[in-house]
Design an enzyme around this catalytic site. Structure first.
Site, PDB file in Angstrom:
ATOM      1  N   TYR A 403       0.874  -1.179   0.000  1.00 35.45           N
ATOM      2  CA  TYR A 403       0.000   0.000   0.000  1.00 35.45           C
ATOM      3  C   TYR A 403       0.909   1.226   0.000  1.00 35.45           C
ATOM      4  O   TYR A 403       0.961   1.999   0.944  1.00 35.45           O
ATOM      5  CB  TYR A 403      -0.936  -0.007   1.212  1.00 35.45           C
ATOM      6  CG  TYR A 403      -1.966  -1.131   1.213  1.00 35.45           C
ATOM      7  CD1 TYR A 403      -2.391  -1.716   0.026  1.00 35.45           C
ATOM      8  CD2 TYR A 403      -2.529  -1.596   2.399  1.00 35.45           C
ATOM      9  CE1 TYR A 403      -3.327  -2.739   0.021  1.00 35.45           C
ATOM     10  CE2 TYR A 403      -3.475  -2.617   2.405  1.00 35.45           C
ATOM     11  CZ  TYR A 403      -3.866  -3.186   1.211  1.00 35.45           C
ATOM     12  OH  TYR A 403      -4.806  -4.197   1.210  1.00 35.45           O
TER      13      TYR A 403
HETATM   14  P1  FDA Z   1       2.789  -2.446 -10.495  1.00 36.02           P
HETATM   15  O1  FDA Z   1       3.017  -2.998 -11.837  1.00 36.02           O
HETATM   16  O2  FDA Z   1       2.389  -1.021 -10.400  1.00 36.02           O
HETATM   17  O3  FDA Z   1       4.070  -2.752  -9.617  1.00 36.02           O
HETATM   18  C1  FDA Z   1       4.195  -2.400  -8.249  1.00 36.02           C
HETATM   19  C2  FDA Z   1       5.653  -2.240  -7.895  1.00 36.02           C
HETATM   20  O4  FDA Z   1       6.372  -3.449  -8.158  1.00 36.02           O
HETATM   21  C3  FDA Z   1       6.353  -1.152  -8.707  1.00 36.02           C
HETATM   22  O5  FDA Z   1       7.369  -0.572  -7.912  1.00 36.02           O
HETATM   23  C4  FDA Z   1       6.962  -1.928  -9.853  1.00 36.02           C
HETATM   24  O6  FDA Z   1       8.077  -1.281 -10.438  1.00 36.02           O
HETATM   25  C5  FDA Z   1       7.354  -3.246  -9.189  1.00 36.02           C
HETATM   26  N1  FDA Z   1       7.278  -4.375 -10.104  1.00 36.02           N
HETATM   27  C6  FDA Z   1       6.225  -4.723 -10.889  1.00 36.02           C
HETATM   28  N2  FDA Z   1       6.513  -5.829 -11.584  1.00 36.02           N
HETATM   29  C7  FDA Z   1       7.760  -6.190 -11.250  1.00 36.02           C
HETATM   30  C8  FDA Z   1       8.611  -7.256 -11.659  1.00 36.02           C
HETATM   31  N3  FDA Z   1       8.232  -8.147 -12.565  1.00 36.02           N
HETATM   32  N4  FDA Z   1       9.852  -7.338 -11.127  1.00 36.02           N
HETATM   33  C9  FDA Z   1      10.258  -6.408 -10.227  1.00 36.02           C
HETATM   34  N5  FDA Z   1       9.503  -5.377  -9.796  1.00 36.02           N
HETATM   35  C10 FDA Z   1       8.258  -5.274 -10.302  1.00 36.02           C
HETATM   36  N6  FDA Z   1      -2.588  -5.895  -1.932  1.00 36.02           N
HETATM   37  C11 FDA Z   1      -2.826  -6.987  -1.153  1.00 36.02           C
HETATM   38  O7  FDA Z   1      -1.915  -7.479  -0.500  1.00 36.02           O
HETATM   39  N7  FDA Z   1      -4.064  -7.536  -1.112  1.00 36.02           N
HETATM   40  C12 FDA Z   1      -5.106  -7.064  -1.838  1.00 36.02           C
HETATM   41  O8  FDA Z   1      -6.196  -7.603  -1.775  1.00 36.02           O
HETATM   42  C13 FDA Z   1      -4.865  -5.925  -2.663  1.00 36.02           C
HETATM   43  N8  FDA Z   1      -5.864  -5.371  -3.412  1.00 36.02           N
HETATM   44  C14 FDA Z   1      -5.628  -4.268  -4.201  1.00 36.02           C
HETATM   45  C15 FDA Z   1      -6.659  -3.705  -4.953  1.00 36.02           C
HETATM   46  C16 FDA Z   1      -6.413  -2.586  -5.741  1.00 36.02           C
HETATM   47  C17 FDA Z   1      -7.560  -2.012  -6.533  1.00 36.02           C
HETATM   48  C18 FDA Z   1      -5.133  -2.003  -5.774  1.00 36.02           C
HETATM   49  C19 FDA Z   1      -4.867  -0.784  -6.601  1.00 36.02           C
HETATM   50  C20 FDA Z   1      -4.096  -2.559  -5.027  1.00 36.02           C
HETATM   51  C21 FDA Z   1      -4.330  -3.686  -4.232  1.00 36.02           C
HETATM   52  N9  FDA Z   1      -3.320  -4.259  -3.466  1.00 36.02           N
HETATM   53  C22 FDA Z   1      -3.576  -5.368  -2.685  1.00 36.02           C
HETATM   54  C23 FDA Z   1      -1.981  -3.686  -3.487  1.00 36.02           C
HETATM   55  C24 FDA Z   1      -1.103  -4.422  -4.504  1.00 36.02           C
HETATM   56  O9  FDA Z   1      -0.670  -5.632  -3.944  1.00 36.02           O
HETATM   57  C25 FDA Z   1       0.117  -3.549  -4.841  1.00 36.02           C
HETATM   58  O10 FDA Z   1      -0.285  -2.326  -5.381  1.00 36.02           O
HETATM   59  C26 FDA Z   1       1.058  -4.287  -5.805  1.00 36.02           C
HETATM   60  O11 FDA Z   1       2.331  -3.728  -5.742  1.00 36.02           O
HETATM   61  C27 FDA Z   1       0.522  -4.216  -7.218  1.00 36.02           C
HETATM   62  O12 FDA Z   1       1.267  -5.006  -8.074  1.00 36.02           O
HETATM   63  P2  FDA Z   1       1.170  -4.712  -9.639  1.00 36.02           P
HETATM   64  O13 FDA Z   1       2.115  -5.633 -10.305  1.00 36.02           O
HETATM   65  O14 FDA Z   1      -0.246  -4.714 -10.044  1.00 36.02           O
HETATM   66  O15 FDA Z   1       1.635  -3.207  -9.708  1.00 36.02           O
END
Ligand code: FDA
Length: 459
Positions: A403
Site C-alpha cells: 500500500y
Molecule cells: P505495479 O506494476 O504497479 O508494480 C508495483 C511495484 O512493483 C512497482 O514498484 C513496480 O516497479 C514493481 N514491479 C512490478 N513488476 C515487477 C517485476 N516483474 N519485477 C520487479 N519489480 C516489479 N494488496 C494486497 O496485498 N491484497 C489485496 O487484496 C490488494 N488489493 C488491491 C486492490 C487494488 C484495486 C489495488 C490498486 C491494489 C491492491 N493491493 C492489494 C496492493 C497491490 O498488492 C500492490 O499495489 C502491488 O504492488 C501491485 O502489483 P502490480 O504488479 O499490479 O503493480
C-alpha cells in the site's frame, strides 16, 4: 497525472528483450520503471520525474500448473485473476493465497507480500514462493540457486523494483475444501455498529483460522430512513460449510447476529468473484480481464493495529467519514493472526507477524481531475492518518509496502543515505530493512533499479 511521459514502453515477449532493455538503459542513461499489473498506489511503475522507459511485462503471463506436486510457475505479467482462473481450471481443491482484486499483477503483488481472504489459514503469497527467475542489473538470468539465499530472501516481501526484474515465480499451491462459505453483512450505527466493530477487534485475529472476516467502514445512506450513517460492512470467507461456521460465530462473535440466510456456499473460485464484487453467476472468464477495477483518482495509506481501538477512538473515525467531501472513502480492516504468525519476522523480507491484530488500509477516491480536488481529498486522508496515531503501532509506525505511500518518506534522485531511507524503510520492513540494504549493496551497488522508495545501496 504526470506531465512526464515515458520515452519508450517495452513490452517484451522474451527474456532476451528485457536484457536488451537493461543494456540500452545503461547506455542511454534512461531510467527503467518495471510494470506488471500497474496497481502501485503511487504509480511508481509508470510515473517518474526524470526521463524513463517502462518495461511492461504484460506479455509474459504464462502459467503452468503441476497438480501432482501442487506447484506452479507463474510469469509476472499475469494477474491474480488469471492465476486463480488457471488453477481452478485444473483442480477444484487447489488454490493460491493472494490478494482480492483480480487485476492486481503478480509481479508487484508477490514482491511486496500479498494478503488475501485465505491469509489467516494460509498466510501471504510471498510465504509460498519456492523459486524465482530474476534478471539482475547486469542482465544475468538467475534462479533461486544461482541468485543465492540472500537475494531470494529479499524478493519475498522486500517490495518490487529494488533487486531486478522478476520474470516468474514458482509457488506452492494450497489445498482447499470443495465448498467454502461467504457472507456480506452490514451493520449501521443504529444497529450498534460501534459496539460490534469494537468487539470485532477482540475476535478477528483469534477466531478459527479458516475464517477471515474483513471489515470495511464507510459512510452510507440508511435504507431505513434515507439518512447518512456509518456502515460497518463485514465481508468474510470461511474455508468450510455453513453448518460448521454458524456454531463458531455463535460462540465467538454472537454480537454480529449472523444467520444462515446471510451465508452462501460455493466453490472457492466463485468466492473470488464474490469478493471482487461481481454479481452471482458472472462468468469466470472475467477473471482473465486486465482492465483495472479501480477508479481514476485515489490516495491510500496504511497502518497496523496492535491494541484494540477504544469506542471513543472509533467515534472519531465516524466523524471523519461523515465529512461531506468524502463520499467515496473507506477504511478496510484486514485481520491478521492465524498462520501469518507461524513465520518469524525475519523468515522472509515481509515482516508483519505476531502482535498485529489487523492492518488498516485508508482509501479515498474522487472522479474529477484537477489540483483542487486532489488536494481536498489528500488533505482529508492525511488528517485522518494524523488522528489515528495514538491508536496504531508505534516506533516505528508500521505500514504495508504494497500500500505504497510516499508521504512516509522518499529517496533522493541521487544518492540516498541509509538514515534518510530508514524513515520509510523501517516502517515498511522493520529490522529486515538493514539486511535488504546489505543485499542491495551486494547485488546492485550502482543502484540501477530504483524509484522513490526502492532499497538504496550503501554508498
Ligand atoms: P505495479 O506494476 O504497479 O508494480 C508495483 C511495484 O512493483 C512497482 O514498484 C513496480 O516497479 C514493481 N514491479 C512490478 N513488476 C515487477 C517485476 N516483474 N519485477 C520487479 N519489480 C516489479 N494488496 C494486497 O496485498 N491484497 C489485496 O487484496 C490488494 N488489493 C488491491 C486492490 C487494488 C484495486 C489495488 C490498486 C491494489 C491492491 N493491493 C492489494 C496492493 C497491490 O498488492 C500492490 O499495489 C502491488 O504492488 C501491485 O502489483 P502490480 O504488479 O499490479 O503493480
Amino acid at each position: 497525472m504526470s506531465p512526464m511521459k515515458p520515452v519508450v514502453i517495452v513490452t517484451p515477449f522474451h527474456e532476451s528483450q528485457i536484457q536488451a532493455a537493461i543494456y540500452c538503459s545503461k547506455e542511454s542513461g534512461i531510467q527503467i520503471r518495471v510494470r506488471s499489473g500497474g496497481h502501485d498506489y503511487e504509480g511508481l511503475s509508470y510515473v517518474s520525474e526524470i526521463p524513463f522507459a517502462i518495461v511492461d511485462v504484460r506479455n509474459l503471463r504464462s502459467i503452468s500448473i503441476d497438480t501432482k506436486n501442487k506447484t506452479a510457475w507463474v510469469e509476472t505479467g499475469a494477474t491474480l485473476g488469471q492465476l486463480y482462473y488457471t488453477i481452478a481450471s485444473k483442480s477444484i481443491t487447489l488454490a493460491f493465497t493472494a490478494g482480492v482484486c483480480p487485476t492486481v499483477g503478480v509481479g508487484g503483488h508477490m514482491s511486496g507480500g500479498g494478503y488475501g481472504m485465505m491469509s489467516r489459514r494460509h498466510s501471504i503469497a510471498a510465504d509460498h514462493i519456492i523459486d524465482a527467475k530474476l534478471i539482475d542489473a547486469d542482465g544475468q538470468i538467475l534462479d533461486r540457486k544461482s541468485m543465492g539465499e540472500d537475494l531470494f530472501w529479499a524478493i519475498r516481501g522486500g517490495g518490487g523494483t529494488s533487486f531486478g526484474i522478476v520474470v516468474a515465480f514458482k509457488i506452492e499451491l494450497i489445498v482447499i475444501p470443495q465448498t467454502v462459505t461467504v457472507f456480506n453483512v452490514t451493520r449501521t450505527l443504529e444497529q450498534n455498529a460501534t459496539q460490534i466493530v469494537h468487539r470485532w477487534q477482540y475476535v478477528a485475529d483469534k477466531i478459527d483460522e479458516n475464517l477471515l472476516m474483513r471489515l470495511f467502514l464507510r459512510s452510507i445512506t440508511s435504507s431505513r430512513n434515507g439518512k447518512r450513517t456509518i456502515g460497518a460492512f463485514f465481508t468474510s470467507l470461511y474455508l468450510g460449510r455453513v453448518d460448521d461456521l454458524l456454531p463458531i460465530m455463535q460462540d465467538k462473535f454472537p454480537e454480529l447476529g449472523l444467520v444462515k440466510e446471510d451465508c452462501t456456499e460455493m466453490p472457492w473460485i466463485e468466492s473470488v468473484l464474490f469478493f471482487a464484487g461481481f454479481p452471482r453467476n458472472t462468468s469466470l472468464d472475467v477473471l482473465t480481464s486486465t482492465v483495472p477495477l479501480v477508479r481514476p483518482y485515489f490516495k491510500g495509506k496504511s497502518d497496523y493495529v496492535t491494541e484494540p481501538i477504544p469506542e471513543h477512538g472509533l467515534k472519531g473515525i465516524w466523524k471523519f467519514l461523515d465529512e461531506e467531501i468524502v463520499n467515496n472513502a473507506e477504511l478496510e480492516f484486514s485481520p491478521y493472526g492465524g498462520r501469518i504468525n507461524d513465520y518469524s519476522e525475519s523468515e522472509i523480507a515481509f515482516p508483519h507477524r505476531t502482535g498485529n491484530i489487523f492492518m488498516i488500509n485508508y482509501v479515498v477516491h474522487w472522479d474529477t481531475p484537477g489540483k483542487k480536488e486532489s488536494e481536498r481529498h489528500v488533505n482529508w486522508i492525511r488528517k485522518l492518518y494524523n488522528y489515528m496515531a495514538p491508536y496504531v503501532s508505534k516506533s516505528p509506525r508500521t505500514a504495508y509496502i504494497n500500500y505504497r505511500d510516499l508521504d512516509i518518506g522518499m529517496n533522493n534522485e541521487g544518492n540516498t543515505s541509509f538514515k534518510q531511507a530508514s524513515v520509510w524503510g523501517f516502517k515498511y520492513l522493520k529490522n529486515n530493512f538493514r539486511r535488504l540494504v546489505r543485499v542491495k549493496t551486494e547485488v546492485d551497488p550502482s543502484n540501477f533499479f530504483r524509484n522513490e522508495q526502492s532499497i538504496p545501496p550503501l554508498s
